[in-house]
Design a protein around this motif. Structure first.
Motif, mmCIF file in Angstrom:
data_model
loop_
_atom_site.group_PDB
_atom_site.id
_atom_site.type_symbol
_atom_site.label_atom_id
_atom_site.label_comp_id
_atom_site.label_asym_id
_atom_site.label_seq_id
_atom_site.Cartn_x
_atom_site.Cartn_y
_atom_site.Cartn_z
ATOM 1 N N PHE A 1 0.835 -1.203 0.000
ATOM 2 C CA PHE A 1 0.000 0.000 0.000
ATOM 3 C C PHE A 1 0.870 1.253 0.000
ATOM 4 O O PHE A 1 0.636 2.206 -0.755
ATOM 5 C CB PHE A 1 -0.911 -0.011 1.224
ATOM 6 N N GLU A 2 1.904 1.238 0.816
ATOM 7 C CA GLU A 2 2.747 2.426 0.977
ATOM 8 C C GLU A 2 3.598 2.708 -0.253
ATOM 9 O O GLU A 2 3.894 3.867 -0.540
ATOM 10 C CB GLU A 2 3.648 2.233 2.197
ATOM 11 N N GLN A 3 3.972 1.681 -0.983
ATOM 12 C CA GLN A 3 4.918 1.842 -2.084
ATOM 13 C C GLN A 3 4.255 2.101 -3.437
ATOM 14 O O GLN A 3 4.851 1.818 -4.477
ATOM 15 C CB GLN A 3 5.812 0.606 -2.185
ATOM 16 N N GLN A 4 3.078 2.672 -3.450
ATOM 17 C CA GLN A 4 2.416 2.964 -4.712
ATOM 18 C C GLN A 4 3.163 4.069 -5.456
ATOM 19 O O GLN A 4 3.471 5.123 -4.897
ATOM 20 C CB GLN A 4 0.968 3.372 -4.458
ATOM 21 N N VAL A 5 3.437 3.794 -6.719
ATOM 22 C CA VAL A 5 4.250 4.697 -7.530
ATOM 23 C C VAL A 5 3.606 6.081 -7.613
ATOM 24 O O VAL A 5 2.409 6.216 -7.876
ATOM 25 C CB VAL A 5 4.440 4.127 -8.947
ATOM 26 N N GLY A 6 4.400 7.091 -7.374
ATOM 27 C CA GLY A 6 3.955 8.471 -7.503
ATOM 28 C C GLY A 6 3.382 9.081 -6.234
ATOM 29 O O GLY A 6 3.363 10.305 -6.092
ATOM 30 N N ILE A 7 2.905 8.232 -5.321
ATOM 31 C CA ILE A 7 2.299 8.757 -4.093
ATOM 32 C C ILE A 7 2.903 8.109 -2.838
ATOM 33 O O ILE A 7 2.399 8.313 -1.733
ATOM 34 C CB ILE A 7 0.762 8.568 -4.078
ATOM 35 N N ALA A 8 3.970 7.342 -3.017
ATOM 36 C CA ALA A 8 4.535 6.584 -1.900
ATOM 37 C C ALA A 8 4.956 7.483 -0.742
ATOM 38 O O ALA A 8 4.686 7.176 0.424
ATOM 39 C CB ALA A 8 5.721 5.746 -2.380
ATOM 40 N N LEU A 9 5.614 8.594 -1.038
ATOM 41 C CA LEU A 9 6.080 9.468 0.035
ATOM 42 C C LEU A 9 4.910 10.079 0.785
ATOM 43 O O LEU A 9 4.914 10.149 2.022
ATOM 44 C CB LEU A 9 6.982 10.565 -0.520
ATOM 45 N N GLY A 10 3.895 10.533 0.055
ATOM 46 C CA GLY A 10 2.725 11.103 0.712
ATOM 47 C C GLY A 10 2.040 10.094 1.615
ATOM 48 O O GLY A 10 1.595 10.425 2.727
ATOM 49 N N ILE A 11 1.949 8.850 1.168
ATOM 50 C CA ILE A 11 1.344 7.798 1.990
ATOM 51 C C ILE A 11 2.186 7.560 3.235
ATOM 52 O O ILE A 11 1.659 7.481 4.354
ATOM 53 C CB ILE A 11 1.188 6.500 1.185
ATOM 54 N N ARG A 12 3.486 7.421 3.046
ATOM 55 C CA ARG A 12 4.349 7.145 4.196
ATOM 56 C C ARG A 12 4.249 8.251 5.239
ATOM 57 O O ARG A 12 4.148 7.978 6.444
ATOM 58 C CB ARG A 12 5.808 6.981 3.767
ATOM 59 N N LYS A 13 4.273 9.485 4.811
ATOM 60 C CA LYS A 13 4.180 10.573 5.774
ATOM 61 C C LYS A 13 2.842 10.570 6.500
ATOM 62 O O LYS A 13 2.779 10.852 7.709
ATOM 63 C CB LYS A 13 4.427 11.918 5.073
ATOM 64 N N GLU A 14 1.773 10.243 5.789
ATOM 65 C CA GLU A 14 0.460 10.180 6.446
ATOM 66 C C GLU A 14 0.423 9.055 7.477
ATOM 67 O O GLU A 14 -0.130 9.223 8.575
ATOM 68 C CB GLU A 14 -0.642 9.995 5.410
ATOM 69 N N LEU A 15 1.024 7.920 7.166
ATOM 70 C CA LEU A 15 1.062 6.826 8.126
ATOM 71 C C LEU A 15 1.916 7.190 9.342
ATOM 72 O O LEU A 15 1.549 6.871 10.481
ATOM 73 C CB LEU A 15 1.604 5.566 7.453
ATOM 74 N N ALA B 1 2.642 16.919 5.322
ATOM 75 C CA ALA B 1 2.933 17.804 4.196
ATOM 76 C C ALA B 1 4.193 17.367 3.454
ATOM 77 O O ALA B 1 5.165 16.906 4.055
ATOM 78 C CB ALA B 1 3.098 19.237 4.694
ATOM 79 N N VAL B 2 4.145 17.503 2.131
ATOM 80 C CA VAL B 2 5.296 17.242 1.276
ATOM 81 C C VAL B 2 5.566 18.481 0.437
ATOM 82 O O VAL B 2 4.724 19.364 0.334
ATOM 83 C CB VAL B 2 5.061 16.027 0.353
ATOM 84 N N ARG B 3 6.729 18.525 -0.161
ATOM 85 C CA ARG B 3 7.065 19.610 -1.078
ATOM 86 C C ARG B 3 7.075 19.090 -2.515
ATOM 87 O O ARG B 3 7.393 17.926 -2.767
ATOM 88 C CB ARG B 3 8.436 20.203 -0.727
ATOM 89 N N SER B 4 6.761 19.970 -3.442
ATOM 90 C CA SER B 4 6.827 19.636 -4.860
ATOM 91 C C SER B 4 8.258 19.188 -5.200
ATOM 92 O O SER B 4 9.217 19.752 -4.670
ATOM 93 C CB SER B 4 6.453 20.867 -5.688
ATOM 94 N N PRO B 5 8.391 18.143 -6.024
ATOM 95 C CA PRO B 5 7.392 17.499 -6.882
ATOM 96 C C PRO B 5 6.658 16.333 -6.258
ATOM 97 O O PRO B 5 5.931 15.614 -6.959
ATOM 98 C CB PRO B 5 8.240 17.023 -8.058
ATOM 99 N N ALA B 6 6.848 16.079 -4.958
ATOM 100 C CA ALA B 6 6.136 14.979 -4.308
ATOM 101 C C ALA B 6 4.636 15.247 -4.294
ATOM 102 O O ALA B 6 4.193 16.400 -4.259
ATOM 103 C CB ALA B 6 6.649 14.791 -2.886
ATOM 104 N N THR B 7 3.851 14.182 -4.314
ATOM 105 C CA THR B 7 2.396 14.272 -4.326
ATOM 106 C C THR B 7 1.852 14.053 -2.918
ATOM 107 O O THR B 7 2.219 13.069 -2.261
ATOM 108 C CB THR B 7 1.795 13.218 -5.267
ATOM 109 N N PRO B 8 0.983 14.942 -2.433
ATOM 110 C CA PRO B 8 0.420 14.760 -1.092
ATOM 111 C C PRO B 8 -0.419 13.489 -0.988
ATOM 112 O O PRO B 8 -0.848 12.917 -1.995
ATOM 113 C CB PRO B 8 -0.456 16.009 -0.903
ATOM 114 N N PHE B 9 -0.648 13.057 0.226
ATOM 115 C CA PHE B 9 -1.490 11.889 0.479
ATOM 116 C C PHE B 9 -2.875 12.111 -0.107
ATOM 117 O O PHE B 9 -3.524 13.118 0.191
ATOM 118 C CB PHE B 9 -1.595 11.644 1.980
#
Length: 306
Positions: A252-266, A277-285
Motif C-alpha cells: 500500500f505504501e509503495q504505490q508509484v507516484g504517491i509513496a512518500l505522501g502515503i508514508r508521511k500520512e502513516l 505535508a510534502v514539497r513539490s514534486p512529491a504528491t500529497p497523500f
C-alpha cells in the motif's frame, strides 16, 4: 599494498538502515524540527542499525542548504546512531561540496556518503567517485536508483565500479528487479555490502540473493528489523513469518507516484510527525485513500497482537 592504491574500506554494517523522512510544517514552508527529533528517536528504539538522512525520500532536493544543515544537526542531537548522508547532486564538484558540509555537521557520527550513479558508463562513474574520494576521503554508499537519477547502469557495470573504487562500502540496489540485481552484483566478489530499498517490497528475495539488509524508509521500521533478525535466526521461513503482518502495508505504501505522501500520512497517524505535508514534486497523500490507510493500520495492530 602498491603505493597510491587504497585498501578496501570496512563494509557497511548489516541490518536496517532507516531512511529518514523530513517532516514539514502544515504549509511545508519549513522543517518541523520537533517532529524530526521525535521520528529519529523512535527509529533508534525500533532497532535500526543506522540512519540514512537527506535521501530521496527525505526530500533533500527540495531543501535549502541551510535546511539540510539544520536537518543533520537535529538528527545528530537526537540519536546516537551512525549516519549515512544522502547527496543530491550528480555533478562531481557539487557532490564534494555537499559531502564536506555534511561532514562538518555530523562529525564522528558520519559513516558514509550516499552518492548516486551519475552515468551508464562504468568508467565515468569510477572517475567521478575517485575524484570525490580523493577530495574527501569518505566511505561511499553507491545508490543505483534510476527512478530518481534518470541513469541506468548494468549490474556488470556496477561490478566494474566496485572493483575500481575500494572506498565503496555498500551498494543500494534499487533498479528493479532488485533480487537478481543483488545476486549479480555480489557474484563479482565485492567486499562491499549490498542493500535493498524500495520500502522493503523485495526484502525476502533480496536476502535470499545475499543482501546485507535494507536501506529504506517504511512507516513500521520495526517490522523490517524483525524480519532481518528472523532471517539470521531461522532463514527464509522465519523471515517470511515475521514480514507477513507488514506486507499489505508495504505494498500500500509503495504505490508509484504517491509513496512518500502515503508514508508521511502513516507516520502522522502513528503520532511520529505532526503533519504529512510534502514539497513539490512529491504528491500529497490522496484523501480518497484515508479509509484504506485506517484499514491497513488496524490490520497491522491486530497481527502484531496475535
Amino acid at each position: 599494498m602498491t603505493a597510491g592504491v587504497r585498501e578496501p574500506r570496512a563494509a557497511l554494517e548489516t541490518g536496517v538502515w532507516g531512511v529518514v523522512a523530513t517532516p514539514f510544517t502544515d504549509d511545508a514552508s519549513s522543517v518541523d524540527e520537533p517532529s524530526l527529533a521525535r521520528l529519529v528517536q523512535f527509529s533508534q528504539t525500533a532497532g535500526v542499525r543506522g540512519l540514512t538522512v537527506l535521501g530521496v525520500f527525505g526530500e533533500a532536493a527540495s531543501l535549502t542548504e541551510q535546511e539540510r544543515e539544520r536537518t543533520l544537526r537535529v538528527v545528530v542531537e537526537n540519536t546516537e546512531l551512525p549516519i549515512v548522508v544522502g547527496i543530491t547532486s550528480l555533478d562531481t564538484g557539487e557532490v564534494i561540496r555537499e559531502i564536506q558540509s555534511a561532514m562538518a555537521m555530523t562529525g564522528p557520527r558520519f559513516r558514509a556518503a550516499m552518492v548516486q550513479v551519475n552515468s551508464a558508463d562504468a568508467d565515468e562513474v569510477a572517475r567521478h567517485l575517485e575524484a570525490i574520494v580523493a577530495a574527501t576521503d569518505v566511505p561511499v554508499v553507491l545508490q543505483d536508483y534510476p527512478r530518481a537519477s534518470g541513469v541506468n547502469i548494468s549490474a556488470e557495470g556496477l561490478q566494474t565500479v566496485l572493483h575500481a573504487v575500494p572506498a565503496i562500502v555498500a551498494v543500494k540496489a534499487e533498479a528493479p528487479p532488485t533480487s537478481p540485481a543483488v545476486a549479480r552484483i555480489l557474484s563479482g566478489g565485492t567486499t562491499a555490502s549490498v542493500f535493498g530499498g524500495l520500502g522493503g517490497q523485495g526484502l525476502l528475495d533480496e536476502l535470499v540473493s545475499g543482501a546485507a539488509g535494507a536501506m529504506t524508509g517504511f512507516s513500521f521500521p520495526e517490522g523490517l528489523v524483525r524480519t532481518i533478525d528472523a532471517w539470521h535466526e531461522g532463514g527464509f521461513a522465519a523471515a517470511s513469518h515475521a514480514l507477513l503482518p507488514y506486507l499489505p502495508l508495504i505494498n500500500f505504501e509503495q504505490q508509484v507516484g504517491i509513496a512518500l505522501g502515503i508514508r508521511k500520512e502513516l507516520l502522522r497517524r502513528r503520532g511520529l510527525i505532526t503533519s504529512a505535508a510534502v514539497r513539490s514534486p512529491a504528491t500529497p497523500f490522496p484523501a480518497a485513500l484515508s479509509a484504506h490507510a485506517a484499514h491497513h493500520l488496524e490490520l497491522v495492530a491486530e497481527l502484531q497482537e496475535a
